[in-house]
Design an enzyme around this catalytic site. Structure first.
Site, PDB file in Angstrom:
ATOM      1  CG  ASP A  30      -2.015   0.999   1.238  1.00 55.22           C
ATOM      2  OD1 ASP A  30      -3.046   0.820   0.572  1.00 55.22           O
ATOM      3  OD2 ASP A  30      -1.830   2.015   1.936  1.00 55.22           O
TER       4      ASP A  30
ATOM      5  CE1 TYR B 273      -4.452   7.550   0.463  1.00 53.53           C
ATOM      6  CE2 TYR B 273      -4.164   7.834   2.819  1.00 53.53           C
ATOM      7  CZ  TYR B 273      -4.323   7.009   1.729  1.00 53.53           C
ATOM      8  OH  TYR B 273      -4.362   5.643   1.888  1.00 53.53           O
TER       9      TYR B 273
ATOM     10  CG  HIS C 181      -5.690  -3.383   0.293  1.00 51.00           C
ATOM     11  ND1 HIS C 181      -5.034  -2.960  -0.853  1.00 51.00           N
ATOM     12  CD2 HIS C 181      -5.251  -2.569   1.300  1.00 51.00           C
ATOM     13  CE1 HIS C 181      -4.255  -1.932  -0.558  1.00 51.00           C
ATOM     14  NE2 HIS C 181      -4.355  -1.674   0.739  1.00 51.00           N
TER      15      HIS C 181
END
Length: 332
Positions: free
Chosen positions: A116, A246, A311
């Site tokens: 990730d 982010y 994931h």
């Protein structure tokens, strides 16, 4: 080195056995590091919203296999410092942390395994300092070349809309408030158990689609003890540091202009579950299996698609992932 098989048969209470914890000064912050073993260094980099702890199976396994397994809490997470400003989470700061960490280990090169956001940082590390990386095993997040014509957040809004999770994370304080209203435990449970295909969206309101009266069952690979460890750390540190990764997306775009069109010159193995939301995002399969991925990463040696896996693949399929990692890094 012994066989990798059977590594996950240890009892729950032995998962942390023999793992050493210390704090290292790196790049102006204090970084918490978990490590075990002696030998060539394998550096494990976690993603969102996780901790060094996501690699507990791998740390134990690779220490037994004759490696020095090192798993830090990344900047903003767990027991590592969390600077307040968004600018402190740029790719240059984050890679600077890793470069300083490698130097502190007293080695010239490391094997890198990233998942990730940890994989994203590893891609930057491979671009900026390929001399430090023997080989890279990438989980879930393929290389994404820089688009010189559009900033990332603008691009994501255009393709996936305002409710796309990366867009929803942009406004400082907004997502922190929504997470606080839901509660840390339920937010983590929702993220860890969600297997909906396609681009993840968090609509305003009950964005995590959490029903207070409906219990969320944990997956088989994540126990209540595991969850409690996560909850304790995120309650203490909060989500602002992780969310700032982010919020620095457009800043990273500005800082990496000099690397437009650059290719990754490190040997790479890519692994993703076929149920991973990233893999099912429109255009991703075409990039991974078409000419694009190999064009951008000429030393990409193998792409592995794990059937039925989601994931958080390094936890869900820990033994398989350990085998995939070992089979690759032992060649270098």
């Amino acid at each position: 080195m012994e066989s990798v098989n059977g590594i996950n048969n240890h009892k729950e209470e032995r998962e942390m056995e023999g793992i050493k914890h210390r704090v290292e000064s790196v790049n102006g912050i204090k970084m918490h590091i978990a490590e075990k073993g002696e030998g060539p260094v394998v550096l494990f980099l976690h993603g969102f919203p996780e901790l060094w702890y996501t690699w507990r199976h791998q740390v134990q396994a690779f220490a037994k296999l004759g490696y020095r397994a090192v798993a830090p809490d990344l900047r903003g997470y767990g027991d590592t410092d969390a600077p307040a400003s968004i600018a402190s989470y740029s790719c240059h700061h984050l890679v600077g942390d890793l470069v300083a960490l490698v130097r502190s280990l007293g080695v010239a090169q490391v094997y890198v395994v990233g998942h990730d956001w940890g994989a994203m940082l590893a891609w930057y590390l491979c671009l900026f300092r390929p001399d430090l990386v023997r080989a890279f095993v990438c989980l879930t997040m393929p290389f994404r070349p820089r688009n010189p014509k559009m900033k990332p957040v603008e691009t994501l809004r255009a393709f996936y809309g305002d409710d796309y999770y990366m867009c929803r994370f942009q406004e400082p304080g907004e997502m922190e408030q929504e997470m606080a209203e839901c509660g840390t435990e339920r937010v983590l449970k929702k993220i860890l158990t969600d297997r909906n295909p396609g681009p993840p969206r968090i609509p305003k309101g009950n964005g995590f689609r959490i029903c207070p009266n409906t219990p969320l069952a944990l997956p088989f690979w994540f126990t209540e003890e595991d969850l409690n460890y996560y909850v304790q750390k995120f309650n203490k540190k909060g989500f602002t540091g992780p969310l700032n990764y982010y919020r620095a997306l457009d800043l990273n775009w500005e800082l990496t202009a000099a690397w437009t069109g650059a290719k990754v010159g490190v040997p790479v193995k890519f692994i993703v579950g076929d149920q991973d939301m990233i893999y099912s995002t429109p255009g991703m399969k075409e990039y991974i299996h078409g000419v694009g991925f190999k064009r951008d990463v000429p030393l990409l040696e193998e792409v592995v698609i794990v059937e039925g896996a989601g994931h958080f693949i390094n936890q869900e399929r820990a033994e398989d992932i350990n085998t995939y990692i070992l089979d690759f890094i032992k060649k270098f």
